[in-house]
Motif scaffolding. Structure first.
Motif, PDB file in Angstrom:
ATOM      1  N   THR A 167      -8.474  57.068  -3.634  1.00  0.00           N
ATOM      2  CA  THR A 167      -7.164  56.031  -3.867  1.00  0.00           C
ATOM      3  C   THR A 167      -7.601  54.586  -3.285  1.00  0.00           C
ATOM      4  O   THR A 167      -6.679  53.603  -3.609  1.00  0.00           O
ATOM      5  N   VAL A 168      -8.364  54.441  -2.214  1.00  0.00           N
ATOM      6  CA  VAL A 168      -8.380  53.176  -1.700  1.00  0.00           C
ATOM      7  C   VAL A 168      -9.779  52.975  -1.470  1.00  0.00           C
ATOM      8  O   VAL A 168     -10.763  53.650  -1.255  1.00  0.00           O
ATOM      9  N   PHE A 218     -18.599  43.663   0.809  1.00  0.00           N
ATOM     10  CA  PHE A 218     -19.153  45.069   0.752  1.00  0.00           C
ATOM     11  C   PHE A 218     -17.969  46.056   0.953  1.00  0.00           C
ATOM     12  O   PHE A 218     -17.105  45.886   2.252  1.00  0.00           O
ATOM     13  N   PHE A 219     -17.706  47.037   0.067  1.00  0.00           N
ATOM     14  CA  PHE A 219     -16.606  48.274   0.434  1.00  0.00           C
ATOM     15  C   PHE A 219     -17.401  49.422   0.244  1.00  0.00           C
ATOM     16  O   PHE A 219     -18.357  49.659  -0.620  1.00  0.00           O
ATOM     17  N   SER A 220     -16.667  50.262   0.840  1.00  0.00           N
ATOM     18  CA  SER A 220     -16.994  51.900   0.500  1.00  0.00           C
ATOM     19  C   SER A 220     -15.932  52.538  -0.173  1.00  0.00           C
ATOM     20  O   SER A 220     -14.726  52.078  -0.306  1.00  0.00           O
ATOM     21  N   CYS A 221     -16.112  53.666  -0.816  1.00  0.00           N
ATOM     22  CA  CYS A 221     -15.035  54.466  -1.274  1.00  0.00           C
ATOM     23  C   CYS A 221     -15.299  55.750  -1.294  1.00  0.00           C
ATOM     24  O   CYS A 221     -14.444  56.824  -1.691  1.00  0.00           O
ATOM     25  N   ASN A 222     -16.476  56.153  -0.700  1.00  0.00           N
ATOM     26  CA  ASN A 222     -16.761  57.548  -0.695  1.00  0.00           C
ATOM     27  C   ASN A 222     -15.603  58.611   0.167  1.00  0.00           C
ATOM     28  O   ASN A 222     -15.240  57.841   1.221  1.00  0.00           O
ATOM     29  N   PHE A 241     -10.515  48.359   7.401  1.00  0.00           N
ATOM     30  CA  PHE A 241      -9.297  47.809   6.524  1.00  0.00           C
ATOM     31  C   PHE A 241      -9.584  48.688   5.142  1.00  0.00           C
ATOM     32  O   PHE A 241     -10.644  48.971   4.468  1.00  0.00           O
ATOM     33  N   GLN A 242      -8.294  49.002   4.739  1.00  0.00           N
ATOM     34  CA  GLN A 242      -8.035  49.791   3.714  1.00  0.00           C
ATOM     35  C   GLN A 242      -7.244  49.172   2.574  1.00  0.00           C
ATOM     36  O   GLN A 242      -6.258  48.399   3.035  1.00  0.00           O
ATOM     37  N   ILE A 243      -7.631  49.090   1.357  1.00  0.00           N
ATOM     38  CA  ILE A 243      -6.974  48.286   0.218  1.00  0.00           C
ATOM     39  C   ILE A 243      -6.717  49.386  -0.894  1.00  0.00           C
ATOM     40  O   ILE A 243      -7.712  50.272  -1.387  1.00  0.00           O
ATOM     41  N   GLN A 244      -5.609  49.593  -1.693  1.00  0.00           N
ATOM     42  CA  GLN A 244      -5.369  50.221  -2.723  1.00  0.00           C
ATOM     43  C   GLN A 244      -6.308  49.979  -4.002  1.00  0.00           C
ATOM     44  O   GLN A 244      -6.797  48.663  -4.279  1.00  0.00           O
ATOM     45  N   ALA A 245      -6.953  51.009  -4.482  1.00  0.00           N
ATOM     46  CA  ALA A 245      -8.218  50.709  -5.367  1.00  0.00           C
ATOM     47  C   ALA A 245      -7.726  49.936  -6.608  1.00  0.00           C
ATOM     48  O   ALA A 245      -8.794  48.961  -7.073  1.00  0.00           O
ATOM     49  N   LEU A 330      -6.191  39.874   3.663  1.00  0.00           N
ATOM     50  CA  LEU A 330      -5.931  40.954   4.644  1.00  0.00           C
ATOM     51  C   LEU A 330      -4.656  41.510   4.368  1.00  0.00           C
ATOM     52  O   LEU A 330      -4.100  42.518   4.677  1.00  0.00           O
ATOM     53  N   SER A 331      -3.757  40.676   4.009  1.00  0.00           N
ATOM     54  CA  SER A 331      -2.328  41.027   3.854  1.00  0.00           C
ATOM     55  C   SER A 331      -2.145  42.063   2.751  1.00  0.00           C
ATOM     56  O   SER A 331      -0.979  42.884   2.524  1.00  0.00           O
ATOM     57  N   LEU A 332      -3.283  42.124   1.693  1.00  0.00           N
ATOM     58  CA  LEU A 332      -3.142  43.093   0.822  1.00  0.00           C
ATOM     59  C   LEU A 332      -3.569  44.522   1.160  1.00  0.00           C
ATOM     60  O   LEU A 332      -3.339  45.556   0.304  1.00  0.00           O
ATOM     61  N   GLY A 333      -3.925  44.736   2.530  1.00  0.00           N
ATOM     62  CA  GLY A 333      -4.129  46.012   2.702  1.00  0.00           C
ATOM     63  C   GLY A 333      -3.801  46.311   4.286  1.00  0.00           C
ATOM     64  O   GLY A 333      -2.837  45.648   4.863  1.00  0.00           O
ATOM     65  N   THR A 334      -4.239  47.065   4.892  1.00  0.00           N
ATOM     66  CA  THR A 334      -4.103  47.599   6.290  1.00  0.00           C
ATOM     67  C   THR A 334      -5.296  47.838   7.268  1.00  0.00           C
ATOM     68  O   THR A 334      -6.443  48.171   6.673  1.00  0.00           O
TER      69      THR A 334
END
Length: 366
Positions: A167-168, A218-222, A241-245, A330-334
Protein backbone atom coordinates in the motif's frame (compact mmCIF):
# COMPACT_ATOMS: atom_id res chain seq x y z
CA UNK A 1 44.04 -24.51 -39.76
CA UNK A 2 41.91 -21.89 -41.48
CA UNK A 3 42.45 -18.19 -40.89
CA UNK A 4 39.90 -16.42 -38.65
CA UNK A 5 36.75 -15.10 -40.35
CA UNK A 6 37.06 -11.55 -41.55
CA UNK A 7 33.87 -9.60 -41.09
CA UNK A 8 33.06 -10.41 -37.46
CA UNK A 9 36.50 -11.14 -35.97
CA UNK A 10 34.94 -13.77 -33.73
CA UNK A 11 38.06 -15.99 -33.93
CA UNK A 12 41.01 -14.07 -32.58
CA UNK A 13 44.70 -14.48 -31.97
CA UNK A 14 45.69 -12.64 -28.81
CA UNK A 15 49.15 -11.30 -28.06
CA UNK A 16 50.73 -8.41 -26.15
CA UNK A 17 52.06 -5.18 -27.57
CA UNK A 18 54.55 -2.69 -26.17
CA UNK A 19 54.69 0.87 -27.44
CA UNK A 20 54.32 1.17 -31.18
CA UNK A 21 56.37 -1.92 -32.00
CA UNK A 22 54.99 -5.30 -32.99
CA UNK A 23 54.53 -7.58 -30.00
CA UNK A 24 55.75 -10.82 -31.57
CA UNK A 25 59.51 -11.06 -32.05
CA UNK A 26 58.94 -13.07 -35.22
CA UNK A 27 57.17 -10.08 -36.87
CA UNK A 28 59.32 -8.04 -39.26
CA UNK A 29 58.69 -4.41 -40.13
CA UNK A 30 58.46 -3.86 -43.89
CA UNK A 31 58.76 -0.35 -45.22
CA UNK A 32 56.69 -0.95 -48.35
CA UNK A 33 53.52 -1.98 -46.48
CA UNK A 34 51.16 1.02 -46.26
CA UNK A 35 50.44 2.50 -42.84
CA UNK A 36 46.69 2.99 -42.10
CA UNK A 37 45.77 6.68 -41.92
CA UNK A 38 42.67 8.67 -40.99
CA UNK A 39 41.16 5.94 -38.77
CA UNK A 40 37.38 6.20 -38.62
CA UNK A 41 35.13 4.52 -36.02
CA UNK A 42 31.38 4.23 -36.73
CA UNK A 43 28.26 2.21 -35.92
CA UNK A 44 29.25 1.93 -32.27
CA UNK A 45 27.12 -0.35 -30.05
CA UNK A 46 27.64 -1.64 -26.51
CA UNK A 47 29.84 -4.50 -27.79
CA UNK A 48 30.79 -3.74 -31.40
CA UNK A 49 32.01 -1.06 -33.77
CA UNK A 50 32.99 -0.58 -37.39
CA UNK A 51 36.48 0.56 -38.30
CA UNK A 52 37.89 1.89 -41.56
CA UNK A 53 40.94 3.84 -42.69
CA UNK A 54 42.74 5.24 -45.72
CA UNK A 55 45.90 3.78 -47.27
CA UNK A 56 48.14 4.63 -50.21
CA UNK A 57 48.56 1.97 -52.88
CA UNK A 58 52.25 1.32 -52.20
CA UNK A 59 52.60 -2.36 -51.33
CA UNK A 60 48.87 -2.73 -50.90
CA UNK A 61 48.72 -5.88 -52.99
CA UNK A 62 50.93 -7.65 -50.41
CA UNK A 63 48.52 -7.09 -47.48
CA UNK A 64 46.97 -10.34 -46.22
CA UNK A 65 45.91 -9.34 -42.68
CA UNK A 66 45.09 -6.42 -40.43
CA UNK A 67 46.25 -6.18 -36.81
CA UNK A 68 43.94 -4.09 -34.62
CA UNK A 69 45.35 -3.15 -31.23
CA UNK A 70 42.46 -2.51 -28.80
CA UNK A 71 43.09 -1.25 -25.28
CA UNK A 72 40.70 -0.28 -22.55
CA UNK A 73 41.47 3.10 -21.00
CA UNK A 74 42.41 2.78 -17.35
CA UNK A 75 39.70 3.68 -14.87
CA UNK A 76 40.80 3.98 -11.26
CA UNK A 77 37.20 3.66 -10.05
CA UNK A 78 36.60 0.42 -11.91
CA UNK A 79 34.87 -2.46 -10.16
CA UNK A 80 37.69 -4.33 -8.42
CA UNK A 81 35.95 -7.68 -8.89
CA UNK A 82 35.35 -7.26 -12.61
CA UNK A 83 37.37 -9.39 -15.01
CA UNK A 84 40.42 -7.39 -16.06
CA UNK A 85 40.78 -6.44 -19.70
CA UNK A 86 44.19 -7.12 -21.23
CA UNK A 87 45.85 -5.39 -24.19
CA UNK A 88 44.39 -7.30 -27.12
CA UNK A 89 45.58 -7.55 -30.70
CA UNK A 90 42.84 -8.70 -33.05
CA UNK A 91 44.12 -10.50 -36.15
CA UNK A 92 41.88 -10.67 -39.22
CA UNK A 93 42.37 -11.36 -42.88
CA UNK A 94 42.29 -8.29 -45.09
CA UNK A 95 38.74 -7.54 -46.22
CA UNK A 96 36.99 -4.56 -47.79
CA UNK A 97 36.47 -1.78 -45.27
CA UNK A 98 34.70 -0.89 -43.05
CA UNK A 99 35.21 -3.96 -40.89
CA UNK A 100 32.99 -4.91 -37.95
CA UNK A 101 34.74 -5.69 -34.65
CA UNK A 102 32.44 -7.56 -32.29
CA UNK A 103 33.00 -9.46 -29.09
CA UNK A 104 31.46 -9.28 -25.62
CA UNK A 105 34.50 -10.95 -24.06
CA UNK A 106 36.71 -7.95 -24.75
CA UNK A 107 34.24 -5.10 -25.33
CA UNK A 108 32.15 -3.63 -22.51
CA UNK A 109 29.38 -1.02 -22.81
CA UNK A 110 29.91 2.64 -21.99
CA UNK A 111 33.67 2.13 -21.83
CA UNK A 112 36.50 4.17 -23.35
CA UNK A 113 38.96 2.39 -25.63
CA UNK A 114 41.97 3.30 -27.73
CA UNK A 115 42.65 1.59 -31.05
CA UNK A 116 45.55 1.49 -33.54
CA UNK A 117 46.03 -0.56 -36.73
CA UNK A 118 48.85 -2.26 -38.64
CA UNK A 119 48.75 -3.86 -42.07
CA UNK A 120 50.51 -7.22 -42.36
CA UNK A 121 51.69 -9.74 -44.95
CA UNK A 122 51.75 -13.40 -43.97
CA UNK A 123 54.93 -15.17 -45.11
CA UNK A 124 55.20 -18.77 -46.37
CA UNK A 125 56.84 -19.77 -43.06
CA UNK A 126 53.79 -18.52 -41.14
CA UNK A 127 55.45 -15.38 -39.80
CA UNK A 128 54.17 -11.87 -40.50
CA UNK A 129 55.72 -8.78 -41.97
CA UNK A 130 54.01 -5.66 -40.63
CA UNK A 131 53.75 -1.95 -41.27
CA UNK A 132 54.30 0.73 -38.67
CA UNK A 133 51.41 1.38 -36.32
CA UNK A 134 48.80 3.95 -37.28
CA UNK A 135 47.85 6.88 -35.09
CA UNK A 136 45.92 6.02 -31.92
CA UNK A 137 42.19 6.80 -31.95
CA UNK A 138 39.93 6.90 -28.87
CA UNK A 139 36.22 6.12 -28.72
CA UNK A 140 33.55 5.06 -26.23
CA UNK A 141 31.16 2.15 -26.59
CA UNK A 142 27.41 2.72 -26.27
CA UNK A 143 24.70 1.88 -23.72
CA UNK A 144 22.53 -1.20 -23.88
CA UNK A 145 19.92 -0.93 -26.61
CA UNK A 146 16.27 -1.77 -25.98
CA UNK A 147 17.01 -5.19 -27.54
CA UNK A 148 19.57 -5.88 -24.80
CA UNK A 149 17.30 -4.51 -22.08
CA UNK A 150 14.49 -6.76 -23.27
CA UNK A 151 16.85 -9.70 -22.86
CA UNK A 152 17.54 -8.58 -19.29
CA UNK A 153 13.81 -8.10 -18.74
CA UNK A 154 13.09 -11.67 -19.82
CA UNK A 155 15.74 -13.03 -17.44
CA UNK A 156 14.34 -10.95 -14.58
CA UNK A 157 10.81 -12.19 -15.24
CA UNK A 158 11.95 -15.78 -14.77
CA UNK A 159 12.86 -15.25 -11.11
CA UNK A 160 10.37 -12.53 -10.10
CA UNK A 161 8.13 -14.91 -8.15
CA UNK A 162 4.52 -14.41 -7.12
CA UNK A 163 2.97 -11.00 -6.55
CA UNK A 164 2.30 -9.66 -3.04
CA UNK A 165 0.01 -6.73 -2.13
CA UNK A 166 1.39 -3.45 -0.78
CA UNK A 167 0.00 0.00 0.00
CA UNK A 168 2.95 2.40 0.43
CA UNK A 169 6.21 3.41 -1.17
CA UNK A 170 8.96 4.31 1.29
CA UNK A 171 12.38 5.94 1.36
CA UNK A 172 14.92 5.70 4.19
CA UNK A 173 17.46 8.41 5.00
CA UNK A 174 19.35 9.98 7.86
CA UNK A 175 17.31 12.13 10.23
CA UNK A 176 18.89 15.38 8.97
CA UNK A 177 17.62 14.71 5.45
CA UNK A 178 14.01 15.08 6.54
CA UNK A 179 14.49 18.17 8.73
CA UNK A 180 13.42 21.59 7.48
CA UNK A 181 16.91 23.03 7.11
CA UNK A 182 18.99 20.42 5.28
CA UNK A 183 21.37 22.33 2.96
CA UNK A 184 23.87 19.46 3.02
CA UNK A 185 21.52 17.32 0.92
CA UNK A 186 21.39 18.30 -2.74
CA UNK A 187 18.31 16.14 -3.22
CA UNK A 188 16.28 18.19 -0.72
CA UNK A 189 14.61 21.57 -1.04
CA UNK A 190 14.67 22.80 2.55
CA UNK A 191 12.47 25.84 1.96
CA UNK A 192 9.68 23.92 0.20
CA UNK A 193 10.05 20.68 2.17
CA UNK A 194 10.39 18.69 -1.04
CA UNK A 195 12.51 15.73 -2.02
CA UNK A 196 14.08 16.55 -5.38
CA UNK A 197 15.13 14.23 -8.20
CA UNK A 198 18.87 13.53 -8.42
CA UNK A 199 20.90 11.96 -11.23
CA UNK A 200 21.01 8.18 -10.90
CA UNK A 201 24.37 6.80 -9.78
CA UNK A 202 26.42 4.08 -11.51
CA UNK A 203 24.92 1.11 -9.68
CA UNK A 204 23.87 -1.92 -11.70
CA UNK A 205 24.82 -2.92 -15.23
CA UNK A 206 27.57 -0.99 -16.98
CA UNK A 207 25.36 -0.66 -20.04
CA UNK A 208 22.29 0.75 -18.31
CA UNK A 209 21.15 3.84 -20.29
CA UNK A 210 19.77 5.53 -17.16
CA UNK A 211 23.00 5.62 -15.11
CA UNK A 212 24.35 9.15 -14.91
CA UNK A 213 21.46 10.45 -17.05
CA UNK A 214 18.01 9.84 -15.58
CA UNK A 215 16.90 12.08 -12.71
CA UNK A 216 14.66 10.67 -10.02
CA UNK A 217 14.09 9.71 -6.39
CA UNK A 218 14.67 6.15 -5.22
CA UNK A 219 11.81 4.43 -3.40
CA UNK A 220 11.23 0.90 -2.15
CA UNK A 221 8.01 -1.07 -1.94
CA UNK A 222 9.01 -4.59 -0.92
CA UNK A 223 7.20 -6.01 2.08
CA UNK A 224 7.95 -8.75 4.60
CA UNK A 225 6.20 -11.99 3.72
CA UNK A 226 4.93 -12.66 7.24
CA UNK A 227 3.64 -9.15 8.05
CA UNK A 228 2.79 -7.61 4.68
CA UNK A 229 4.50 -4.42 5.84
CA UNK A 230 7.83 -2.77 4.90
CA UNK A 231 10.87 -4.33 6.62
CA UNK A 232 12.20 -2.59 9.70
CA UNK A 233 15.84 -2.84 8.56
CA UNK A 234 17.39 -0.54 5.96
CA UNK A 235 20.85 0.21 4.52
CA UNK A 236 20.06 3.88 3.91
CA UNK A 237 19.13 5.39 7.25
CA UNK A 238 17.06 4.97 10.44
CA UNK A 239 14.27 7.36 9.39
CA UNK A 240 11.61 6.46 6.86
CA UNK A 241 9.29 8.51 4.67
CA UNK A 242 6.12 6.63 3.67
CA UNK A 243 3.64 7.72 1.03
CA UNK A 244 0.46 6.10 -0.22
CA UNK A 245 1.18 4.14 -3.38
CA UNK A 246 -1.51 5.80 -5.49
CA UNK A 247 0.14 9.23 -5.16
CA UNK A 248 3.17 8.05 -7.13
CA UNK A 249 1.68 5.23 -9.19
CA UNK A 250 -1.69 5.62 -10.88
CA UNK A 251 -3.35 5.63 -14.30
CA UNK A 252 -1.36 8.71 -15.30
CA UNK A 253 2.01 7.10 -14.51
CA UNK A 254 4.07 5.14 -17.04
CA UNK A 255 6.32 2.33 -15.83
CA UNK A 256 9.60 1.22 -17.44
CA UNK A 257 12.09 -1.59 -16.86
CA UNK A 258 15.54 -0.12 -16.17
CA UNK A 259 17.95 -2.86 -15.07
CA UNK A 260 18.48 -6.30 -13.49
CA UNK A 261 21.58 -7.09 -11.44
CA UNK A 262 23.15 -8.63 -8.34
CA UNK A 263 26.18 -7.75 -6.20
CA UNK A 264 27.94 -11.09 -5.61
CA UNK A 265 25.06 -12.25 -3.39
CA UNK A 266 21.95 -14.37 -3.85
CA UNK A 267 19.79 -11.22 -3.89
CA UNK A 268 18.75 -9.84 -7.25
CA UNK A 269 17.63 -6.27 -7.87
CA UNK A 270 15.26 -4.90 -10.50
CA UNK A 271 15.23 -1.17 -11.24
CA UNK A 272 11.91 0.29 -12.39
CA UNK A 273 11.13 3.85 -13.44
CA UNK A 274 7.81 5.56 -12.65
CA UNK A 275 7.36 8.65 -14.82
CA UNK A 276 4.19 10.79 -15.04
CA UNK A 277 2.85 10.64 -18.57
CA UNK A 278 4.34 13.34 -20.80
CA UNK A 279 6.96 14.48 -18.28
CA UNK A 280 10.56 15.23 -19.30
CA UNK A 281 11.87 11.93 -17.93
CA UNK A 282 8.95 10.04 -19.49
CA UNK A 283 10.06 11.36 -22.87
CA UNK A 284 13.64 10.32 -22.02
CA UNK A 285 12.56 6.75 -21.20
CA UNK A 286 10.49 6.21 -24.35
CA UNK A 287 12.68 4.58 -26.96
CA UNK A 288 15.41 3.82 -24.40
CA UNK A 289 13.68 1.51 -21.92
CA UNK A 290 11.12 -1.29 -22.30
CA UNK A 291 7.73 0.05 -21.24
CA UNK A 292 5.65 -2.23 -19.03
CA UNK A 293 1.90 -2.64 -18.80
CA UNK A 294 1.08 -0.97 -15.47
CA UNK A 295 -1.70 -3.46 -14.75
CA UNK A 296 -0.02 -6.62 -16.05
CA UNK A 297 3.69 -7.21 -15.54
CA UNK A 298 5.85 -9.44 -13.33
CA UNK A 299 7.27 -6.75 -11.01
CA UNK A 300 4.96 -3.90 -9.99
CA UNK A 301 1.29 -3.51 -10.88
CA UNK A 302 -1.51 -0.99 -10.41
CA UNK A 303 -5.02 -2.34 -11.04
CA UNK A 304 -8.60 -1.30 -10.26
CA UNK A 305 -11.12 -3.29 -8.28
CA UNK A 306 -14.84 -3.36 -9.07
CA UNK A 307 -15.37 -0.13 -7.14
CA UNK A 308 -12.61 1.74 -8.98
CA UNK A 309 -10.15 1.63 -6.06
CA UNK A 310 -6.49 1.11 -7.00
CA UNK A 311 -4.71 -2.07 -5.87
CA UNK A 312 -0.94 -2.55 -5.86
CA UNK A 313 1.28 -5.64 -6.00
CA UNK A 314 5.04 -6.23 -6.08
CA UNK A 315 7.18 -9.24 -7.01
CA UNK A 316 8.18 -11.39 -4.06
CA UNK A 317 11.56 -12.79 -5.14
CA UNK A 318 13.42 -9.69 -6.36
CA UNK A 319 14.28 -6.45 -4.56
CA UNK A 320 12.65 -3.57 -6.40
CA UNK A 321 14.37 -0.20 -6.68
CA UNK A 322 11.73 2.24 -7.91
CA UNK A 323 12.79 5.59 -9.36
CA UNK A 324 10.08 8.25 -9.29
CA UNK A 325 11.04 11.07 -11.63
CA UNK A 326 9.30 14.13 -10.10
CA UNK A 327 9.73 16.11 -6.83
CA UNK A 328 7.78 14.74 -3.86
CA UNK A 329 6.49 17.02 -1.11
CA UNK A 330 7.11 15.66 2.40
CA UNK A 331 3.65 16.84 3.44
CA UNK A 332 2.16 14.08 1.24
CA UNK A 333 3.49 11.37 3.56
CA UNK A 334 4.84 10.70 7.03
CA UNK A 335 8.35 10.46 8.52
CA UNK A 336 9.12 8.19 11.46
CA UNK A 337 12.06 6.18 12.84
CA UNK A 338 12.35 2.47 12.10
CA UNK A 339 12.95 -0.05 14.87
CA UNK A 340 15.41 -2.24 12.96
CA UNK A 341 19.06 -1.97 12.02
CA UNK A 342 20.86 0.11 9.42
CA UNK A 343 22.47 -2.61 7.29
CA UNK A 344 25.08 -0.61 5.38
CA UNK A 345 26.45 -3.73 3.68
CA UNK A 346 23.23 -3.97 1.64
CA UNK A 347 23.54 -0.49 0.16
CA UNK A 348 23.40 -0.39 -3.64
CA UNK A 349 24.94 3.09 -4.01
CA UNK A 350 27.32 2.83 -7.00
CA UNK A 351 27.27 -0.95 -6.53
CA UNK A 352 28.63 -2.86 -9.51
CA UNK A 353 27.08 -5.91 -11.08
CA UNK A 354 28.60 -9.37 -10.73
CA UNK A 355 29.78 -10.10 -14.31
CA UNK A 356 29.95 -13.86 -13.66
CA UNK A 357 26.32 -14.36 -12.56
CA UNK A 358 24.46 -16.51 -15.08
CA UNK A 359 21.08 -15.37 -13.75
CA UNK A 360 21.34 -11.65 -14.50
CA UNK A 361 23.89 -11.34 -17.33
CA UNK A 362 23.27 -11.46 -21.05
CA UNK A 363 25.67 -12.40 -23.86
CA UNK A 364 26.86 -8.87 -24.60
CA UNK A 365 29.26 -6.55 -22.83
CA UNK A 366 28.70 -6.44 -19.09
Amino acid sequence: MMDPPLSSLRSLQLCDQEGSESADSSFRDVQDLPVPQQIQISNITCDSFKISWDMDNRGGERITHYFIDLNKKENKDENQFKHKDVPTKLVAKAVPLPMTVRGHWFLSPRTEYSVAVQTAAKQPDGEYSVSQWSEIIEFCTADYSTVHLNQLLQKAEVIAGRMLPFTVFYRNQQRDYFQQASPSYRSRDAQCSRMLPAVKDDSGSDGSPISGKLEGIFFSCNTEFNTGKPPQDSPYGPYRFQIQADILFNQNTNIYFGDFYCMYTSYHYVILVLAPDGSKEDVFCKGRLPELDRSNNRFLTCTEDSNGALLFHHAQDVILEVIYTEPVDLSLGTVSPISGHQLMSLSTVNAKKDPSCKTCNISVGR
